[in-house]
Design a protein around this motif. Structure first.
Motif, mmCIF file in Angstrom:
data_model
loop_
_atom_site.group_PDB
_atom_site.id
_atom_site.type_symbol
_atom_site.label_atom_id
_atom_site.label_comp_id
_atom_site.label_asym_id
_atom_site.label_seq_id
_atom_site.Cartn_x
_atom_site.Cartn_y
_atom_site.Cartn_z
ATOM 1 N N TYR A 180 14.495 4.075 -16.428
ATOM 2 C CA TYR A 180 13.748 2.825 -16.425
ATOM 3 C C TYR A 180 12.272 3.090 -16.133
ATOM 4 N N CYS A 181 12.003 3.951 -15.156
ATOM 5 C CA CYS A 181 10.616 4.283 -14.804
ATOM 6 C C CYS A 181 9.906 4.979 -15.963
ATOM 7 N N ARG A 182 10.606 5.846 -16.671
ATOM 8 C CA ARG A 182 9.993 6.514 -17.818
ATOM 9 C C ARG A 182 9.661 5.508 -18.923
ATOM 10 N N GLN A 183 10.508 4.518 -19.076
ATOM 11 C CA GLN A 183 10.209 3.480 -20.059
ATOM 12 C C GLN A 183 8.948 2.701 -19.680
ATOM 13 N N LEU A 184 8.802 2.410 -18.404
ATOM 14 C CA LEU A 184 7.590 1.727 -17.959
ATOM 15 C C LEU A 184 6.353 2.557 -18.282
ATOM 16 N N GLU A 185 6.448 3.872 -18.067
ATOM 17 C CA GLU A 185 5.319 4.756 -18.315
ATOM 18 C C GLU A 185 4.946 4.772 -19.795
ATOM 19 N N SER A 186 5.897 4.488 -20.670
ATOM 20 C CA SER A 186 5.641 4.548 -22.116
ATOM 21 C C SER A 186 5.085 3.245 -22.682
ATOM 22 N N LEU A 187 4.944 2.216 -21.842
ATOM 23 C CA LEU A 187 4.429 0.940 -22.325
ATOM 24 C C LEU A 187 3.010 1.084 -22.861
ATOM 25 N N GLU A 188 2.714 0.315 -23.888
ATOM 26 C CA GLU A 188 1.339 0.203 -24.352
ATOM 27 C C GLU A 188 0.695 -0.930 -23.563
ATOM 28 N N GLY A 189 -0.234 -0.589 -22.686
ATOM 29 C CA GLY A 189 -0.723 -1.566 -21.725
ATOM 30 C C GLY A 189 0.204 -1.573 -20.519
ATOM 31 N N GLY A 190 0.268 -2.703 -19.828
ATOM 32 C CA GLY A 190 1.187 -2.829 -18.699
ATOM 33 C C GLY A 190 0.892 -1.868 -17.563
ATOM 34 N N GLU A 191 -0.392 -1.666 -17.247
ATOM 35 C CA GLU A 191 -0.753 -0.676 -16.230
ATOM 36 C C GLU A 191 -0.153 -1.007 -14.865
ATOM 37 N N ILE A 192 -0.039 -2.277 -14.548
ATOM 38 C CA ILE A 192 0.525 -2.649 -13.256
ATOM 39 C C ILE A 192 1.990 -2.221 -13.161
ATOM 40 N N TYR A 193 2.719 -2.318 -14.279
ATOM 41 C CA TYR A 193 4.121 -1.913 -14.286
ATOM 42 C C TYR A 193 4.266 -0.392 -14.321
ATOM 43 N N LYS A 194 3.335 0.279 -14.952
ATOM 44 C CA LYS A 194 3.343 1.738 -14.908
ATOM 45 C C LYS A 194 3.157 2.232 -13.483
ATOM 46 N N SER A 195 2.234 1.609 -12.751
ATOM 47 C CA SER A 195 2.004 2.033 -11.368
ATOM 48 C C SER A 195 3.224 1.770 -10.502
ATOM 49 N N LEU A 196 3.927 0.673 -10.743
ATOM 50 C CA LEU A 196 5.167 0.403 -10.013
ATOM 51 C C LEU A 196 6.245 1.420 -10.370
#
Length: 232
Positions: free
Chosen positions: A168-184
């Motif tokens: 799930y965390c790796r998927q967040l890292e792959s988002l285009e944008g969504g920096e707040i979710y990448k940091s989480l």
């Protein structure tokens, strides 16, 4: 261990649908971050704080729905990643519910922000609760209660949260944008890594790619977790 309580709580609030109350709770935790966190964890929380301060809640709601709502880019529900044994989904959900009810969590019919029980935010909230209970047992020198809670943490990590949380965390890292979710996602990955080490679990067994089976039909009851002991 207090640090872990608030990391779990911060991640749980941040990965749930943005609500005024949850955003206020995040602000409270972030205002105490220099006291609560240290080292690399503090650096990650500071990164999240920077993104949090840039975001307007209405924009974040739109982003949340785009990324995580039913049919969105990323599923926040554990059992959507069990395609190798779809027939076991009801049993997995029953197992999750059994963990919650064993520690006093039940369906809150009056809650406005109920979530399905296998949502990432609910599982993280449950881990925050267990960690708080373990800390209380340690402080009160109740060895038996501490062992019960730590055993539950290990089993829930092994059977549920760690099994899909790293992906799930790796998927967040792959988002285009969504920096707040990448940091989480980076915070959650770090916490799960620490917890696997603490409980003697091999991270490599969980840190693998998964496939997704989108939800169809009714999943099950929803649960709403209450406040943690001593919550900021």
């Amino acid at each position: 261990m207090e640090e872990l309580v608030y990391l779990y709580k911060l991640a749980s609030l941040g990965l749930s649908y943005p609500q005024e109350a949850s955003w206020s709770s995040i602000e409270n935790i972030l205002s105490e971050r220099e006291r609560l966190f240290t080292g690399d964890i503090l650096r990650m929380v500071n990164d999240f704080n920077e993104q949090f301060e840039l975001g307007a809640i209405d924009d974040l709601r739109a982003d949340y729905l785009n990324y995580f709502d039913m049919g969105g880019q990323i599923s926040p529900y554990e059992t959507e990643y069990l395609t190798e044994k779809i027939s076991r989904k009801p049993f997995e959900l029953a197992d999750i519910a059994g963990f919650y009810r064993a520690f006093g969590l039940s369906v809150n019919e009056s809650a406005d922000n109920k979530e399905l029980i296998d949502h990432i935010s609910v599982e993280l909230e449950f881990m925050a609760l267990l960690t708080a209970k373990a800390l209380y047992a340690m402080d009160s020198q109740s060895k038996e209660h501490e062992e019960i809670v730590l055993d539950a943490k290990e089993k829930f990590l092994r059977d549920h949260l760690a099994r899909w949380g790293f992906f799930y965390c790796r998927q967040l890292e792959s988002l285009e944008g969504g920096e707040i979710y990448k940091s989480l996602g980076r915070i959650v990955d770090a916490v799960l890594t620490l917890e696997c080490e603490r409980h003697g679990l091999d991270k490599t067994l969980f840190n693998k790619d998964l496939t997704r089976e989108a939800l169809s039909g009714v999943r099950c009851d929803t649960l709403s977790c209450g406040p943690l002991p001593g919550e900021i």
